[in-house]
Design a protein around this motif. Structure first.
Motif, PDB file in Angstrom:
ATOM      1  N   THR A 235       0.842  -1.196   0.000  1.00  0.00           N
ATOM      2  CA  THR A 235       0.000   0.000   0.000  1.00  0.00           C
ATOM      3  C   THR A 235       0.874   1.242   0.000  1.00  0.00           C
ATOM      4  O   THR A 235       1.866   1.316   0.728  1.00  0.00           O
ATOM      5  CB  THR A 235      -0.918   0.028   1.238  1.00  0.00           C
ATOM      6  N   ASP A 236       0.521   2.204  -0.819  1.00  0.00           N
ATOM      7  CA  ASP A 236       1.222   3.480  -0.852  1.00  0.00           C
ATOM      8  C   ASP A 236       0.611   4.385   0.214  1.00  0.00           C
ATOM      9  O   ASP A 236      -0.559   4.761   0.123  1.00  0.00           O
ATOM     10  CB  ASP A 236       1.089   4.114  -2.238  1.00  0.00           C
ATOM     11  N   SER A 237       1.392   4.730   1.213  1.00  0.00           N
ATOM     12  CA  SER A 237       0.859   5.474   2.359  1.00  0.00           C
ATOM     13  C   SER A 237       0.391   6.874   1.975  1.00  0.00           C
ATOM     14  O   SER A 237      -0.593   7.381   2.537  1.00  0.00           O
ATOM     15  CB  SER A 237       1.913   5.551   3.466  1.00  0.00           C
ATOM     16  N   TYR A 238       1.076   7.500   1.021  1.00  0.00           N
ATOM     17  CA  TYR A 238       0.671   8.845   0.596  1.00  0.00           C
ATOM     18  C   TYR A 238      -0.723   8.817  -0.025  1.00  0.00           C
ATOM     19  O   TYR A 238      -1.614   9.587   0.366  1.00  0.00           O
ATOM     20  CB  TYR A 238       1.687   9.401  -0.399  1.00  0.00           C
ATOM     21  N   LEU A 239      -0.944   7.923  -0.981  1.00  0.00           N
ATOM     22  CA  LEU A 239      -2.250   7.851  -1.634  1.00  0.00           C
ATOM     23  C   LEU A 239      -3.332   7.382  -0.668  1.00  0.00           C
ATOM     24  O   LEU A 239      -4.471   7.861  -0.723  1.00  0.00           O
ATOM     25  CB  LEU A 239      -2.181   6.917  -2.842  1.00  0.00           C
ATOM     26  N   ALA A 240      -2.995   6.458   0.208  1.00  0.00           N
ATOM     27  CA  ALA A 240      -3.985   5.932   1.149  1.00  0.00           C
ATOM     28  C   ALA A 240      -4.523   7.034   2.058  1.00  0.00           C
ATOM     29  O   ALA A 240      -5.721   7.070   2.365  1.00  0.00           O
ATOM     30  CB  ALA A 240      -3.374   4.812   1.977  1.00  0.00           C
ATOM     31  N   ARG A 241      -3.663   7.945   2.475  1.00  0.00           N
ATOM     32  CA  ARG A 241      -4.127   8.982   3.401  1.00  0.00           C
ATOM     33  C   ARG A 241      -4.920  10.090   2.720  1.00  0.00           C
ATOM     34  O   ARG A 241      -5.582  10.885   3.394  1.00  0.00           O
ATOM     35  CB  ARG A 241      -2.950   9.574   4.174  1.00  0.00           C
ATOM     36  N   LEU A 242      -4.889  10.127   1.370  1.00  0.00           N
ATOM     37  CA  LEU A 242      -5.626  11.174   0.671  1.00  0.00           C
ATOM     38  C   LEU A 242      -7.139  10.954   0.713  1.00  0.00           C
ATOM     39  O   LEU A 242      -7.904  11.822   0.297  1.00  0.00           O
ATOM     40  CB  LEU A 242      -5.156  11.284  -0.784  1.00  0.00           C
ATOM     41  N   LEU A 243      -7.569   9.800   1.211  1.00  0.00           N
ATOM     42  CA  LEU A 243      -9.001   9.594   1.438  1.00  0.00           C
ATOM     43  C   LEU A 243      -9.519  10.518   2.532  1.00  0.00           C
ATOM     44  O   LEU A 243     -10.683  10.925   2.520  1.00  0.00           O
ATOM     45  CB  LEU A 243      -9.270   8.141   1.839  1.00  0.00           C
ATOM     46  N   SER A 244      -8.644  10.867   3.466  1.00  0.00           N
ATOM     47  CA  SER A 244      -9.099  11.631   4.630  1.00  0.00           C
ATOM     48  C   SER A 244      -8.320  12.920   4.877  1.00  0.00           C
ATOM     49  O   SER A 244      -8.660  13.682   5.782  1.00  0.00           O
ATOM     50  CB  SER A 244      -9.009  10.757   5.888  1.00  0.00           C
ATOM     51  N   THR A 245      -7.262  13.166   4.089  1.00  0.00           N
ATOM     52  CA  THR A 245      -6.467  14.376   4.291  1.00  0.00           C
ATOM     53  C   THR A 245      -6.258  15.113   2.974  1.00  0.00           C
ATOM     54  O   THR A 245      -6.459  14.561   1.893  1.00  0.00           O
ATOM     55  CB  THR A 245      -5.083  14.050   4.889  1.00  0.00           C
ATOM     56  N   ARG A 246      -5.832  16.360   3.087  1.00  0.00           N
ATOM     57  CA  ARG A 246      -5.544  17.171   1.913  1.00  0.00           C
ATOM     58  C   ARG A 246      -4.059  17.092   1.567  1.00  0.00           C
ATOM     59  O   ARG A 246      -3.213  16.858   2.425  1.00  0.00           O
ATOM     60  CB  ARG A 246      -5.929  18.633   2.163  1.00  0.00           C
ATOM     61  N   SER A 247      -3.764  17.326   0.290  1.00  0.00           N
ATOM     62  CA  SER A 247      -2.390  17.442  -0.169  1.00  0.00           C
ATOM     63  C   SER A 247      -2.276  18.766  -0.921  1.00  0.00           C
ATOM     64  O   SER A 247      -3.176  19.606  -0.860  1.00  0.00           O
ATOM     65  CB  SER A 247      -2.022  16.252  -1.064  1.00  0.00           C
ATOM     66  N   ASN A 248      -1.176  18.970  -1.639  1.00  0.00           N
ATOM     67  CA  ASN A 248      -0.992  20.205  -2.396  1.00  0.00           C
ATOM     68  C   ASN A 248      -0.055  19.940  -3.569  1.00  0.00           C
ATOM     69  O   ASN A 248       0.530  18.861  -3.686  1.00  0.00           O
ATOM     70  CB  ASN A 248      -0.443  21.317  -1.501  1.00  0.00           C
ATOM     71  N   ARG A 249       0.106  20.935  -4.424  1.00  0.00           N
ATOM     72  CA  ARG A 249       0.911  20.751  -5.638  1.00  0.00           C
ATOM     73  C   ARG A 249       2.364  20.419  -5.326  1.00  0.00           C
ATOM     74  O   ARG A 249       2.976  19.587  -5.998  1.00  0.00           O
ATOM     75  CB  ARG A 249       0.851  22.011  -6.506  1.00  0.00           C
ATOM     76  N   ARG A 250       2.921  21.083  -4.333  1.00  0.00           N
ATOM     77  CA  ARG A 250       4.325  20.822  -3.997  1.00  0.00           C
ATOM     78  C   ARG A 250       4.508  19.363  -3.592  1.00  0.00           C
ATOM     79  O   ARG A 250       5.466  18.707  -4.011  1.00  0.00           O
ATOM     80  CB  ARG A 250       4.780  21.747  -2.870  1.00  0.00           C
ATOM     81  N   GLU A 251       3.589  18.859  -2.786  1.00  0.00           N
ATOM     82  CA  GLU A 251       3.678  17.470  -2.352  1.00  0.00           C
ATOM     83  C   GLU A 251       3.482  16.524  -3.535  1.00  0.00           C
ATOM     84  O   GLU A 251       4.153  15.491  -3.638  1.00  0.00           O
ATOM     85  CB  GLU A 251       2.637  17.196  -1.266  1.00  0.00           C
ATOM     86  N   VAL A 252       2.559  16.865  -4.430  1.00  0.00           N
ATOM     87  CA  VAL A 252       2.348  16.055  -5.633  1.00  0.00           C
ATOM     88  C   VAL A 252       3.640  15.949  -6.428  1.00  0.00           C
ATOM     89  O   VAL A 252       4.047  14.857  -6.855  1.00  0.00           O
ATOM     90  CB  VAL A 252       1.225  16.655  -6.505  1.00  0.00           C
ATOM     91  N   ARG A 253       4.289  17.072  -6.631  1.00  0.00           N
ATOM     92  CA  ARG A 253       5.530  17.071  -7.409  1.00  0.00           C
ATOM     93  C   ARG A 253       6.613  16.241  -6.718  1.00  0.00           C
ATOM     94  O   ARG A 253       7.341  15.485  -7.365  1.00  0.00           O
ATOM     95  CB  ARG A 253       6.018  18.506  -7.620  1.00  0.00           C
ATOM     96  N   ASP A 254       6.716  16.365  -5.409  1.00  0.00           N
ATOM     97  CA  ASP A 254       7.717  15.598  -4.665  1.00  0.00           C
ATOM     98  C   ASP A 254       7.438  14.101  -4.747  1.00  0.00           C
ATOM     99  O   ASP A 254       8.351  13.294  -4.977  1.00  0.00           O
ATOM    100  CB  ASP A 254       7.743  16.038  -3.199  1.00  0.00           C
ATOM    101  N   GLU A 255       6.180  13.722  -4.557  1.00  0.00           N
ATOM    102  CA  GLU A 255       5.812  12.307  -4.515  1.00  0.00           C
ATOM    103  C   GLU A 255       5.879  11.644  -5.891  1.00  0.00           C
ATOM    104  O   GLU A 255       6.008  10.423  -5.987  1.00  0.00           O
ATOM    105  CB  GLU A 255       4.403  12.144  -3.939  1.00  0.00           C
ATOM    106  N   CYS A 256       5.800  12.451  -6.937  1.00  0.00           N
ATOM    107  CA  CYS A 256       5.759  11.898  -8.295  1.00  0.00           C
ATOM    108  C   CYS A 256       7.043  12.143  -9.081  1.00  0.00           C
ATOM    109  O   CYS A 256       7.098  11.901 -10.290  1.00  0.00           O
ATOM    110  CB  CYS A 256       4.557  12.461  -9.054  1.00  0.00           C
ATOM    111  N   GLY A 257       8.073  12.635  -8.403  1.00  0.00           N
ATOM    112  CA  GLY A 257       9.377  12.779  -9.035  1.00  0.00           C
ATOM    113  C   GLY A 257       9.443  13.850 -10.099  1.00  0.00           C
ATOM    114  O   GLY A 257      10.183  13.716 -11.078  1.00  0.00           O
ATOM    115  N   MET A 258       8.715  14.932  -9.909  1.00  0.00           N
ATOM    116  CA  MET A 258       8.713  16.008 -10.908  1.00  0.00           C
ATOM    117  C   MET A 258       9.614  17.163 -10.462  1.00  0.00           C
ATOM    118  O   MET A 258       9.830  17.375  -9.289  1.00  0.00           O
ATOM    119  CB  MET A 258       7.281  16.512 -11.117  1.00  0.00           C
TER     120      MET A 258
END
Length: 258
Positions: A235-258
């Motif tokens: 299980t990917d912990s980042y994606l799993a927690r997005l059911l109940s928490t917010r993220s942001n663009r900076r985190e998206v870029r970090d988590e996706c290697g951009m």
């Protein structure tokens, strides 16, 4: 004479400066984008949109593995929803490569592609279907290809996650699609894509570029790296927690290697 020599030196220096200026090349063309578009063209049209439990059960029936072959029958997945539609195209692309003997995957890897009752972030389908940049996160974990968020680099056949609002995660309004290009309508830039769209289901759609707040593109480059799934966390912990928490663009870029 002195003035002429000085001008010559300046011209030569400028020439060297221009010649050595950095060149920012665009991303390499996707080697499988055309094949992905072929799978899009083979998909049915219509069938209505629904993100219900019944639609997920139909999606499971639409993609099954038997006698060493992935059979994808998208007509069974009707009504449908966006992430299910793009995932069927992804599986069809993988099977098309296998049919051409251009890709070899073991039984365990192929079975990992099956759609079961995975929660967000769990397994391959659970990542693809998750809130946030599910497909991009999967591509990053398995090194399946490039992730980026610049429309200037996008090519028809790229997988794309659209965010209709600034929210990522718990409160997001998103759409999983396959990018088809840009077009002008009445002088306004529009984005063309294919997916299962509200309300009609499978098909193409075009929306004003201004309606898309943010987008993440994923380009398939290395499908053979699906074989790395055995080393991927269950299980990917980042994606799993997005059911109940917010993220942001900076985190998206970090988590996706951009």
């Amino acid at each position: 004479m002195v003035l002429r020599r000085s001008l010559t030196k300046i011209i030569v220096a400028l020439g060297l400066f221009v010649g050595t200026a950095p060149c920012f090349a665009q991303r390499a063309p996707g080697p499988f984008n055309r094949l992905i578009l072929e799978q899009v063209n083979s998909m049915p049209k219509g069938g209505q949109y629904s993100a219900s439990r019944a639609a997920t059960l139909r999606l499971q029936r639409a993609a099954h593995f038997e006698s060493g072959i992935f059979t994808v029958a998208p007509n069974f997945a009707s009504p449908s929803y966006c992430s299910g539609a793009t995932y069927l195209v992804f599986i069809k692309t993988i099977e098309a490569l296998r049919a051409r003997d251009a890709l070899r995957l073991d039984l365990a890897t192929l079975q990992s592609l099956l759609i079961r009752d995975q929660r967000d972030g769990e397994g391959i389908w659970g990542r693809w279907n998750a809130n946030g940049p599910g497909t991009a996160r999967l591509f990053k974990e398995l090194d399946l290809g490039q992730n980026f968020d610049d429309f200037a680099n996008a090519q028809p056949g790229d997988f794309m996650k659209i965010f209709w609002s600034p929210e990522v995660g718990k409160a997001e309004h998103g759409h999983s699609v396959i990018y088809l290009g840009m077009e002008k309508k009445d002088g306004i830039d529009h984005v063309k894509f294919w997916s299962s769209n509200i309300p009609g289901g499978y098909g193409e759609k075009s929306v004003p570029r201004s309606k898309i707040v943010y987008a993440v593109f994923s380009r398939l480059d290395s499908p053979q790296n699906l074989a790395r799934v055995s080393r991927m966390a269950a299980t990917d912990s980042y994606l799993a927690r997005l059911l109940s928490t917010r993220s942001n663009r900076r985190e998206v870029r970090d988590e996706c290697g951009m």
